[in-house]
Design a protein around this motif. Structure first.
Motif, short mmCIF file in Angstrom:
data_model
loop_
_atom_site.label_atom_id
_atom_site.label_comp_id
_atom_site.label_asym_id
_atom_site.label_seq_id
_atom_site.Cartn_x
_atom_site.Cartn_y
_atom_site.Cartn_z
N VAL A 1 -67.83 -29.54 -31.77
CA VAL A 1 -66.93 -31.04 -32.68
C VAL A 1 -68.06 -30.41 -33.65
O VAL A 1 -67.06 -31.00 -34.80
N THR A 2 -69.08 -30.78 -34.02
CA THR A 2 -69.68 -31.03 -34.77
C THR A 2 -70.38 -29.56 -36.22
O THR A 2 -69.80 -29.45 -37.38
N ASP A 3 -69.69 -27.89 -35.18
CA ASP A 3 -69.98 -27.00 -36.17
C ASP A 3 -68.30 -27.47 -36.60
O ASP A 3 -68.41 -26.66 -37.52
N LEU A 4 -67.15 -27.88 -35.77
CA LEU A 4 -65.78 -27.67 -36.17
C LEU A 4 -65.58 -28.60 -37.74
O LEU A 4 -65.43 -28.86 -38.84
N PHE A 5 -66.62 -30.09 -37.32
CA PHE A 5 -66.41 -31.21 -38.77
C PHE A 5 -67.32 -30.03 -40.51
O PHE A 5 -66.34 -30.28 -40.61
N LEU A 6 -68.22 -29.43 -40.07
CA LEU A 6 -68.97 -28.37 -40.63
C LEU A 6 -68.51 -27.72 -41.67
O LEU A 6 -67.95 -27.87 -42.96
N SER A 7 -67.93 -27.11 -40.74
CA SER A 7 -66.68 -26.17 -41.16
C SER A 7 -65.52 -26.86 -41.88
O SER A 7 -64.70 -26.57 -42.54
N TYR A 8 -65.13 -27.92 -41.64
CA TYR A 8 -63.74 -28.41 -41.69
C TYR A 8 -63.88 -28.98 -43.47
O TYR A 8 -63.97 -28.77 -44.49
N THR A 9 -65.46 -29.90 -43.39
CA THR A 9 -66.43 -30.02 -44.92
C THR A 9 -66.49 -29.38 -45.78
O THR A 9 -65.74 -29.69 -46.91
N ASP A 10 -67.17 -27.80 -45.17
CA ASP A 10 -66.73 -26.53 -45.91
C ASP A 10 -65.32 -26.33 -46.35
O ASP A 10 -65.71 -25.72 -47.40
N SER A 11 -64.58 -26.62 -46.15
CA SER A 11 -63.20 -26.21 -46.44
C SER A 11 -62.78 -27.12 -47.26
O SER A 11 -62.10 -26.33 -48.00
N VAL A 12 -62.81 -28.17 -47.04
CA VAL A 12 -63.11 -29.59 -48.17
C VAL A 12 -63.63 -28.97 -50.00
O VAL A 12 -62.51 -28.76 -50.58
N ALA A 13 -64.49 -28.29 -49.33
CA ALA A 13 -65.28 -28.43 -50.14
C ALA A 13 -64.52 -27.11 -51.23
O ALA A 13 -64.99 -27.23 -52.84
N LYS A 14 -64.54 -26.01 -50.75
CA LYS A 14 -63.87 -24.95 -51.03
C LYS A 14 -62.30 -25.31 -51.38
O LYS A 14 -61.73 -24.11 -52.32
N LEU A 15 -62.29 -25.63 -51.83
CA LEU A 15 -60.15 -26.10 -51.69
C LEU A 15 -60.27 -26.03 -53.60
O LEU A 15 -61.91 -26.54 -54.54
N PRO A 16 -59.35 -25.54 -54.19
CA PRO A 16 -59.04 -25.60 -55.66
C PRO A 16 -59.08 -26.96 -56.47
O PRO A 16 -58.71 -27.88 -55.40
N LEU A 17 -59.41 -26.89 -57.46
CA LEU A 17 -59.20 -28.34 -58.05
C LEU A 17 -57.57 -28.81 -58.10
O LEU A 17 -57.00 -30.41 -58.00
N ASN A 18 -56.68 -27.57 -58.39
CA ASN A 18 -55.06 -28.29 -58.20
C ASN A 18 -54.98 -27.91 -56.70
O ASN A 18 -53.49 -28.23 -56.62
#
Length: 189
Positions: A47-64
């Motif tokens: 769950v911790t790894d999944l949350f970190l992965s999700y946060t990483d995916s959010v951070a990598k979203l382009p501005l648009n």
């Protein structure tokens, strides 16, 4: 007499096979019982790894795509792994889901957009500042502007030149062990 010896050997062979089979069944039963606590530990780590992965995916979203439509799309890929919901006001008052709230700054502020992740207690208990440091890199503490406050100031991690992750946490003796209660991913100009 010969028949009796054969019968005796056959019975001994059956008893021996039965004992070996019982031993294997007993070992498998103990193995399953012993693995249950380990599965819970692995489940918490995942769950911790999944949350970190999700946060990483959010951070990598382009501005648009750093908006509600981009989050809805991202949430679909994590829907069966994490309890996610988009903030919709007071009706989203749920302490079991990760509440996700995107926002845009239309004025001339240096922060163009942000996404807030409110972490439920069930995940907060296993999510530490140290987990983020290991996943994203060095932590930078914010200096208080006025003085000492009850709640510690958030810490931040610079993901790249335009993206920062800010972490709000429960006060704890050691920063690395502090429980994360809110994550904010910010896009700068």
């Amino acid at each position: 007499m010969q028949i009796m010896r054969s019968y005796f050997r056959f019975n001994m062979l059956l008893v021996l096979l039965y004992a070996v089979a019982a031993c294997f069944v007993g070992c498998n039963g103990n193995s399953k019982q012993d693995s249950k606590p380990n599965n819970k530990i692995a489940e918490k780590a995942s769950v911790t790894d999944l949350f970190l992965s999700y946060t990483d995916s959010v951070a990598k979203l382009p501005l648009n795509r750093f908006n509600e439509a981009g989050i809805v799309s991202l949430n679909k890929s994590f829907a069966d792994k994490l309890p996610l919901s988009i903030y919709k006001g007071k009706q989203t008052n749920n302490d079991k889901n990760i509440i996700v709230q995107p926002y845009q700054n239309n004025n001339t502020a240096t922060i163009i957009a942000g996404i807030i992740l409110l972490v439920p207690k069930s995940i907060t208990d296993s999510l530490h500042i140290g987990d983020f440091a290991r996943h994203f890199g060095d932590i930078k503490k914010e200096k208080p502007m006025i003085g000492v406050t009850e709640q510690p100031r958030p810490v931040q991690i610079n993901v790249n030149a335009n993206t920062v992750i800010k972490l709000t946490f429960n006060d704890n003796e050691k920063l690395a062990l502090a429980h994360v209660t809110m994550v904010e991913v910010l896009k700068y100009r």
